[in-house]
Design a protein around this motif. Structure first.
Motif, PDB file in Angstrom:
ATOM      1  N   GLY A  69       0.816  -1.207   0.000  1.00  0.00           N
ATOM      2  CA  GLY A  69       0.000   0.000   0.000  1.00  0.00           C
ATOM      3  C   GLY A  69       0.851   1.259   0.000  1.00  0.00           C
ATOM      4  O   GLY A  69       0.557   2.228  -0.724  1.00  0.00           O
ATOM      5  N   VAL A 100      -9.865   4.919  -5.020  1.00  0.00           N
ATOM      6  CA  VAL A 100     -10.116   3.635  -5.687  1.00  0.00           C
ATOM      7  C   VAL A 100     -11.559   3.224  -5.440  1.00  0.00           C
ATOM      8  O   VAL A 100     -12.052   3.279  -4.303  1.00  0.00           O
ATOM      9  CB  VAL A 100      -9.183   2.532  -5.155  1.00  0.00           C
ATOM     10  CG1 VAL A 100      -9.452   1.205  -5.877  1.00  0.00           C
ATOM     11  CG2 VAL A 100      -7.720   2.938  -5.301  1.00  0.00           C
ATOM     12  N   LEU A 113      -7.560  -3.440  -0.140  1.00  0.00           N
ATOM     13  CA  LEU A 113      -7.404  -2.089  -0.685  1.00  0.00           C
ATOM     14  C   LEU A 113      -7.600  -1.013   0.378  1.00  0.00           C
ATOM     15  O   LEU A 113      -6.776  -0.098   0.512  1.00  0.00           O
ATOM     16  CB  LEU A 113      -8.399  -1.872  -1.820  1.00  0.00           C
ATOM     17  CG  LEU A 113      -8.201  -2.748  -3.064  1.00  0.00           C
ATOM     18  CD1 LEU A 113      -9.437  -2.673  -3.951  1.00  0.00           C
ATOM     19  CD2 LEU A 113      -6.966  -2.314  -3.839  1.00  0.00           C
ATOM     20  N   TYR A 114      -8.686  -1.107   1.124  1.00  0.00           N
ATOM     21  CA  TYR A 114      -9.042  -0.035   2.049  1.00  0.00           C
ATOM     22  C   TYR A 114      -8.510  -0.237   3.467  1.00  0.00           C
ATOM     23  O   TYR A 114      -8.130   0.728   4.131  1.00  0.00           O
ATOM     24  CB  TYR A 114     -10.558   0.136   2.096  1.00  0.00           C
ATOM     25  CG  TYR A 114     -11.185   0.464   0.761  1.00  0.00           C
ATOM     26  CD1 TYR A 114     -10.747   1.573   0.015  1.00  0.00           C
ATOM     27  CD2 TYR A 114     -12.215  -0.312   0.237  1.00  0.00           C
ATOM     28  CE1 TYR A 114     -11.329   1.875  -1.210  1.00  0.00           C
ATOM     29  CE2 TYR A 114     -12.806   0.001  -0.976  1.00  0.00           C
ATOM     30  CZ  TYR A 114     -12.355   1.086  -1.699  1.00  0.00           C
ATOM     31  OH  TYR A 114     -12.924   1.400  -2.914  1.00  0.00           O
ATOM     32  N   PHE A 132      -3.379  -6.927  -7.413  1.00  0.00           N
ATOM     33  CA  PHE A 132      -3.343  -5.482  -7.141  1.00  0.00           C
ATOM     34  C   PHE A 132      -1.927  -4.919  -7.262  1.00  0.00           C
ATOM     35  O   PHE A 132      -1.740  -3.811  -7.782  1.00  0.00           O
ATOM     36  CB  PHE A 132      -3.919  -5.190  -5.755  1.00  0.00           C
ATOM     37  CG  PHE A 132      -5.386  -5.505  -5.630  1.00  0.00           C
ATOM     38  CD1 PHE A 132      -6.224  -5.451  -6.740  1.00  0.00           C
ATOM     39  CD2 PHE A 132      -5.940  -5.870  -4.417  1.00  0.00           C
ATOM     40  CE1 PHE A 132      -7.582  -5.742  -6.639  1.00  0.00           C
ATOM     41  CE2 PHE A 132      -7.289  -6.151  -4.294  1.00  0.00           C
ATOM     42  CZ  PHE A 132      -8.108  -6.095  -5.404  1.00  0.00           C
TER      43      PHE A 132
END
Length: 321
Positions: free
Chosen positions: A187, A200, A224-225, A313
């Motif tokens: 990240g 995103v 992702l978050y 990712f």
């Protein structure tokens, strides 16, 4: 004569006394010690034998389960079990048709909370079910049944709980620590490349509907978050963060689109909207900032799925690794 007999008798007494006090020969002593040691060795495994059951603290209270279950029916959380090397004899249909698990469960029966006879025939020693499922009382009559409420635990805590259940908590925790560290590092690398304020969005579509997801509804949202700490568009926060997902019409998709889009779609599914002007005019689409993932391989948040998506990712945001 009498003195002679007396002398003989005293000699015999002295001889017998000496024999009685003589040391045991070395080889006999060794043999005796070896026998004792062997007896101790034989008794040791019994004294240190592992327990056949453990008490698991479930959300519904303590339940006695096998310490090393050999025949698990996973009506839910089957992928979490697979990630820890658990032996499944029955799984739900969604796990069965998930391409990430196809090889691992090809010989495993497909079951549900309504196939009681099939589950009984599998002779499970542990059943994992969801709190929303039917026939929980009947399942408990077949084997110890541990129930989880979907969404009550976050994705890392859920894996830890499955580790506790399978008596493999250390294994589960080791993966959690390692994955968290690697995802956070990825990240930071992504934010350094694209900008920490870049947003995103995670979309999914089927033949009729379109959805946008919050931060805990699989499709890689947890990575992702939560793990990577990437930013979410304000409109997504408002409508999808609480419930987990939000249904959209094609016309309003641009209002929820971030600087980057993760698009979950089924292979061979209807993709006509990709040719629409509405879709083509989204900045992320025009800038080729769309990462496509396979819906059927992305609907869980277990270690196997998360590792698969983390690689996608990293490649999607950073290029070939």
């Amino acid at each position: 004569m009498k003195k002679w007999l007396t002398s003989i008798m005293m000699s015999l007494v002295l001889l017998l006394s000496a024999c009685g006090n003589a040391s045991v020969p070395t080889e006999n002593a060794a043999g005796g010690n070896a026998a004792k040691q062997e007896a101790t060795t034989e008794a040791k495994p019994e004294a240190e034998a592992k327990p056949e059951t453990i008490t698991y603290q479930s959300e519904n209270g303590p339940i006695e389960v096998p310490a090393s279950p050999k025949r698990i029916v996973g009506l839910t959380n089957a992928p979490n079990v697979l990630a820890l090397g658990g032996t499944l004899v029955g799984v739900d249909e969604w796990t069965k048709k998930n391409p990430l698990f196809a090889d691992k469960v090809k010989d495993v029966e497909t079951v549900s909370d309504e196939t009681m006879e099939k589950i009984l025939a599998l002779q499970p020693d542990l059943i994992i079910a969801g709190s929303w499922m039917k026939n929980l009382d009947k399942l408990k009559e077949i084997a110890p049944t541990v129930v989880y409420t979907w969404g009550k635990l976050d994705y890392l805590a859920q894996q830890r709980e499955i580790g506790k259940l399978l008596n493999k908590e250390q294994e589960a925790q080791a993966w959690i620590d390692d994955f968290t560290k690697r995802a956070q590092a990825a990240g930071e690398e992504i934010k350094a490349k694209i900008g920490k304020d870049k947003t995103v969005s995670v979309f999914e579509h089927d033949a009729k509907d379109f959805y946008v997801f919050g931060n805990n509804w699989a499709r890689g949202t947890e990575i992702l978050y939560q793990a990577m700490g990437l930013a979410m568009p304000e409109r997504v926060k408002k409508d999808a963060l609480g419930p987990g997902y939000y249904m959209l019409s094609l016309e309003v998709i641009p209002e929820y689109a971030g600087d980057y889009i993760v698009l979950s779609q089924r292979k061979g599914g209807e993709n006509a909207f990709l040719n629409s002007e509405t879709w083509k005019k989204i900045p992320a689409v025009k800038n080729n900032h769309v990462i496509v993932i396979d819906t059927e391989a992305s609907t869980y948040s277990d270690p196997i799925t998360l590792e698969y998506l983390l690689n996608i990712f990293k490649e999607g945001f950073l290029g070939k690794q």
